[in-house]
Design an enzyme around this catalytic site. Structure first.
Site, PDB file in Angstrom:
ATOM      1  N   SER A 167      38.248   9.438  18.927  1.00  0.00           N
ATOM      2  CA  SER A 167      37.038   8.860  19.523  1.00  0.00           C
ATOM      3  C   SER A 167      37.319   7.602  20.342  1.00  0.00           C
ATOM      4  O   SER A 167      38.216   6.826  20.015  1.00  0.00           O
ATOM      5  CB  SER A 167      36.068   8.507  18.387  1.00  0.00           C
ATOM      6  OG  SER A 167      35.076   7.627  18.839  1.00  0.00           O
TER       7      SER A 167
ATOM      8  N   TYR B  12      33.735   8.173  25.875  1.00  0.00           N
ATOM      9  CA  TYR B  12      32.399   7.707  26.250  1.00  0.00           C
ATOM     10  C   TYR B  12      32.628   6.979  27.557  1.00  0.00           C
ATOM     11  O   TYR B  12      33.237   5.900  27.564  1.00  0.00           O
ATOM     12  CB  TYR B  12      31.830   6.752  25.196  1.00  0.00           C
ATOM     13  CG  TYR B  12      31.294   7.437  23.962  1.00  0.00           C
ATOM     14  CD1 TYR B  12      30.341   8.443  24.056  1.00  0.00           C
ATOM     15  CD2 TYR B  12      31.722   7.053  22.691  1.00  0.00           C
ATOM     16  CE1 TYR B  12      29.838   9.066  22.908  1.00  0.00           C
ATOM     17  CE2 TYR B  12      31.223   7.664  21.547  1.00  0.00           C
ATOM     18  CZ  TYR B  12      30.287   8.668  21.679  1.00  0.00           C
ATOM     19  OH  TYR B  12      29.784   9.275  20.549  1.00  0.00           O
TER      20      TYR B  12
ATOM     21  N   THR C 246      32.082  13.162  26.274  1.00  0.00           N
ATOM     22  CA  THR C 246      30.855  13.404  25.491  1.00  0.00           C
ATOM     23  C   THR C 246      29.640  13.138  26.376  1.00  0.00           C
ATOM     24  O   THR C 246      29.507  12.066  26.962  1.00  0.00           O
ATOM     25  CB  THR C 246      30.837  12.523  24.230  1.00  0.00           C
ATOM     26  OG1 THR C 246      31.916  12.944  23.384  1.00  0.00           O
ATOM     27  CG2 THR C 246      29.537  12.665  23.456  1.00  0.00           C
TER      28      THR C 246
ATOM     29  N   LYS D  64      31.660  17.743  25.898  1.00  0.00           N
ATOM     30  CA  LYS D  64      31.184  17.880  24.519  1.00  0.00           C
ATOM     31  C   LYS D  64      29.708  17.496  24.467  1.00  0.00           C
ATOM     32  O   LYS D  64      29.345  16.378  24.872  1.00  0.00           O
ATOM     33  CB  LYS D  64      31.986  16.975  23.587  1.00  0.00           C
ATOM     34  CG  LYS D  64      31.467  16.940  22.157  1.00  0.00           C
ATOM     35  CD  LYS D  64      32.401  16.139  21.267  1.00  0.00           C
ATOM     36  CE  LYS D  64      31.932  16.104  19.831  1.00  0.00           C
ATOM     37  NZ  LYS D  64      30.847  15.151  19.590  1.00  0.00           N
TER      38      LYS D  64
ATOM     39  N   SER E 201      27.695  21.357  21.163  1.00  0.00           N
ATOM     40  CA  SER E 201      27.527  20.361  20.093  1.00  0.00           C
ATOM     41  C   SER E 201      26.214  19.631  20.274  1.00  0.00           C
ATOM     42  O   SER E 201      25.755  19.431  21.405  1.00  0.00           O
ATOM     43  CB  SER E 201      28.687  19.345  20.178  1.00  0.00           C
ATOM     44  OG  SER E 201      28.451  18.236  19.331  1.00  0.00           O
TER      45      SER E 201
ATOM     46  N   HIS F 295      26.096  16.761  18.389  1.00  0.00           N
ATOM     47  CA  HIS F 295      26.552  15.517  17.762  1.00  0.00           C
ATOM     48  C   HIS F 295      26.239  15.522  16.264  1.00  0.00           C
ATOM     49  O   HIS F 295      26.003  14.483  15.648  1.00  0.00           O
ATOM     50  CB  HIS F 295      25.860  14.332  18.435  1.00  0.00           C
ATOM     51  CG  HIS F 295      26.751  13.155  18.734  1.00  0.00           C
ATOM     52  ND1 HIS F 295      27.202  12.871  19.994  1.00  0.00           N
ATOM     53  CD2 HIS F 295      27.247  12.173  17.945  1.00  0.00           C
ATOM     54  CE1 HIS F 295      27.927  11.766  19.966  1.00  0.00           C
ATOM     55  NE2 HIS F 295      27.985  11.321  18.734  1.00  0.00           N
TER      56      HIS F 295
HETATM   57  C1  FNR Z   1      30.271  11.433  15.186  1.00  0.00           C
HETATM   58  N1  FNR Z   1      30.396  12.177  16.358  1.00  0.00           N
HETATM   59  C2  FNR Z   1      30.985  11.614  17.466  1.00  0.00           C
HETATM   60  N2  FNR Z   1      31.109  12.331  18.616  1.00  0.00           N
HETATM   61  C3  FNR Z   1      31.739  11.803  19.686  1.00  0.00           C
HETATM   62  O1  FNR Z   1      31.838  12.480  20.713  1.00  0.00           O
HETATM   63  N3  FNR Z   1      32.255  10.545  19.626  1.00  0.00           N
HETATM   64  C4  FNR Z   1      32.162   9.753  18.519  1.00  0.00           C
HETATM   65  O2  FNR Z   1      32.638   8.632  18.494  1.00  0.00           O
HETATM   66  C5  FNR Z   1      31.483  10.294  17.404  1.00  0.00           C
HETATM   67  N4  FNR Z   1      31.325   9.554  16.267  1.00  0.00           N
HETATM   68  C6  FNR Z   1      30.730  10.099  15.157  1.00  0.00           C
HETATM   69  C7  FNR Z   1      30.618   9.339  13.983  1.00  0.00           C
HETATM   70  C8  FNR Z   1      30.085   9.916  12.827  1.00  0.00           C
HETATM   71  C9  FNR Z   1      29.987   9.105  11.587  1.00  0.00           C
HETATM   72  C10 FNR Z   1      29.675  11.280  12.863  1.00  0.00           C
HETATM   73  C11 FNR Z   1      29.149  11.943  11.623  1.00  0.00           C
HETATM   74  C12 FNR Z   1      29.753  12.019  14.020  1.00  0.00           C
HETATM   75  C13 FNR Z   1      29.967  13.584  16.397  1.00  0.00           C
HETATM   76  C14 FNR Z   1      31.104  14.508  15.961  1.00  0.00           C
HETATM   77  O3  FNR Z   1      32.125  14.528  16.919  1.00  0.00           O
HETATM   78  C15 FNR Z   1      30.634  15.965  15.780  1.00  0.00           C
HETATM   79  O4  FNR Z   1      29.976  16.389  16.940  1.00  0.00           O
HETATM   80  C16 FNR Z   1      29.720  16.139  14.572  1.00  0.00           C
HETATM   81  O5  FNR Z   1      30.135  15.353  13.482  1.00  0.00           O
HETATM   82  C17 FNR Z   1      29.708  17.601  14.172  1.00  0.00           C
HETATM   83  O6  FNR Z   1      28.772  17.840  13.176  1.00  0.00           O
HETATM   84  P1  FNR Z   1      29.124  17.942  11.609  1.00  0.00           P
HETATM   85  O7  FNR Z   1      30.322  18.841  11.436  1.00  0.00           O
HETATM   86  O8  FNR Z   1      29.381  16.542  11.168  1.00  0.00           O
HETATM   87  O9  FNR Z   1      27.877  18.510  11.057  1.00  0.00           O
END
Ligand code: FNR
Length: 382
Positions: free
Chosen positions: A119, A143, A169, A251, A273, A275
């Site tokens: 990330s 990002y 993303t 994403k 996705s 998120h």
């Molecule tokens: C995320 N996700 C996320 N996505 C992204 O593109 N950059 C990021 O920095 C983050 N940070 C992040 C922090 C936390 C605590 C969570 C739970 C999620 C989203 C992540 O990449 C992913 O899309 C989801 O977590 C998928 O869903 P599930 O498997 O957690 O249900």
């Protein structure tokens, strides 16, 4: 948070834990605000719940009398063979789960030949994380910064430190409204847990009036200002192309028309996705749109899926509806919280084993055999 060392002591390493149990263990071991930040979703969490429910809309109709003595779960991803269709999703601020954060997750991923998407708001810098991974596959999640020089710098740093794709993303023009964080008055990024890539970035540091060590609050404020970029458009893909030759994935795509546009802009891969239900509440569940998106893409580029994967059978269903692979999100963070590198490994190995079992019992020995003929949609009343 309660010390993870304590968690490691209380965790019985011999006992099988389902993903839901990993979550329960992590919940009881972590500080409430950190657990809520990870586990909860936006708004009234309609999308968070829909993500799980959508997997229950399908049952698997297995085939019999097939040789399933050897199950091959490997797939090709941009010309490289990886051992299973499971990747680690980009999750920021991982030190809120464990002091070693992304370093431990990276080592676990590397030891399993599991690709890791790092990330932008990781606790450690992309270079520090990269050093843990040898030649193992890692992608950098971007990002796209509101400051062009910072965006350019991060993309170039990713390429020069061994990341082999940029994952842009696109579902986060602004942050989703996560009620629990407001109630808990908690922002791990605001507390500096997501600054690994910013504070190590020369372009970012050049924007600060004082060195970070002298005024960390101003540096965090600047990071926050540059993080949200609501003016971002499709043209950003062309800019990324000016900075790197790496493949670019988007994403956060859920609309078939956006999949069409992605092809037009020459994007190299999609991650369907939402998120994990943390952004648009009442947004569609990813599994519900996957088939249509794959219909648009027609195998021209890989289509991955995340949001709600908790079981091996979920992976099978996603692949049957056209996904090339899946990303695992929260579950590996629960493993990280409980047992660092070892916990991440156990979670990923467990879901991969479940997937292998599902393949065998469904009568499929190779990934290429998995298709929609194995799925039956439930009666919606059931
Ligand atoms: C995320 N996700 C996320 N996505 C992204 O593109 N950059 C990021 O920095 C983050 N940070 C992040 C922090 C936390 C605590 C969570 C739970 C999620 C989203 C992540 O990449 C992913 O899309 C989801 O977590 C998928 O869903 P599930 O498997 O957690 O249900």
């Amino acid at each position: 948070m309660k010390a993870p060392v304590e968690n490691e002591k209380t965790l019985n390493r011999d006992r099988h834990l389902s993903i839901n149990e990993w979550e329960e263990e992590a919940k009881s071991a972590m500080e409430k605000k950190a657990y809520d930040y990870i586990a909860r979703g936006s708004g009234e969490e309609a999308t968070l719940q829909a993500n799980r429910k959508s997997f229950s809309k399908y049952r698997i109709s297995h085939r019999v009398l097939r040789d399933v003595s050897r199950i091959d779960t490997s797939i090709n991803m941009f010309g490289k063979r990886i051992s299973s269709p499971v990747m680690l999703a980009p999750i920021g601020v991982q030190t809120i789960a464990h002091p070693e954060g992304e370093l431990a997750a990276a080592r676990a991923a590397s030891s399993m030949n599991t690709p890791f998407v790092v990330s932008t708001v990781s606790s450690y810098s992309m270079e520090e994380i990269s050093k843990q991974m040898g030649s193992s596959m890692r992608w950098f999640q971007l990002y796209y910064s509101g400051n062009e020089q910072v965006a350019e710098s991060m993309i170039k740093r990713a390429e020069s430190s061994g990341y082999t794709a940029i994952v842009l993303t696109v579902d986060t023009p602004i942050m989703g409204f996560r009620e629990s964080d407001h109630i808990n008055k908690y922002s791990p990024v605001g507390e500096g847990a997501g600054s690994g890539n910013y504070f190590s970035d020369p372009a970012f540091c050049s924007l600060l009036e004082k060195p970070i060590i002298e005024d960390q609050a101003a540096a965090l404020k600047k990071q926050y200002e540059l993080f949200e970029n609501p003016a971002l458009t499709w043209e950003s893909i062309l800019k990324i192309r000016q900075y790197t030759d790496l493949p670019v994935l988007l994403k956060g795509v859920v609309h078939p028309d956006d999949a069409q546009l992605a092809l037009k802009y020459g994007v190299d891969g999609l991650i369907v996705s939402n998120h994990g239900g943390r952004q648009l509440d009442h947004g569609v569940a990813t599994l519900d749109v996957l088939e249509e998106i794959c219909g648009v893409v027609q195998n021209e580029i890989p289509v991955l899926l995340d949001s709600g994967i908790r079981r091996g059978s979920d992976i099978f269903k996603a692949l049957a509806l056209g996904a090339s692979g899946v990303l695992l999100g929260r579950p590996y963070i629960y493993g990280l919280a409980m047992d660092g590198e070892e916990g991440v490994k156990r979670v990923v190995q467990q879901i991969s084993k479940e997937f292998e079992t599902t393949m065998a019992l469904a009568g499929t020995a190779h990934i290429a055999e998995i298709n929609k003929t194995y799925l039956v949609k439930n009666n919606p009343e059931v």
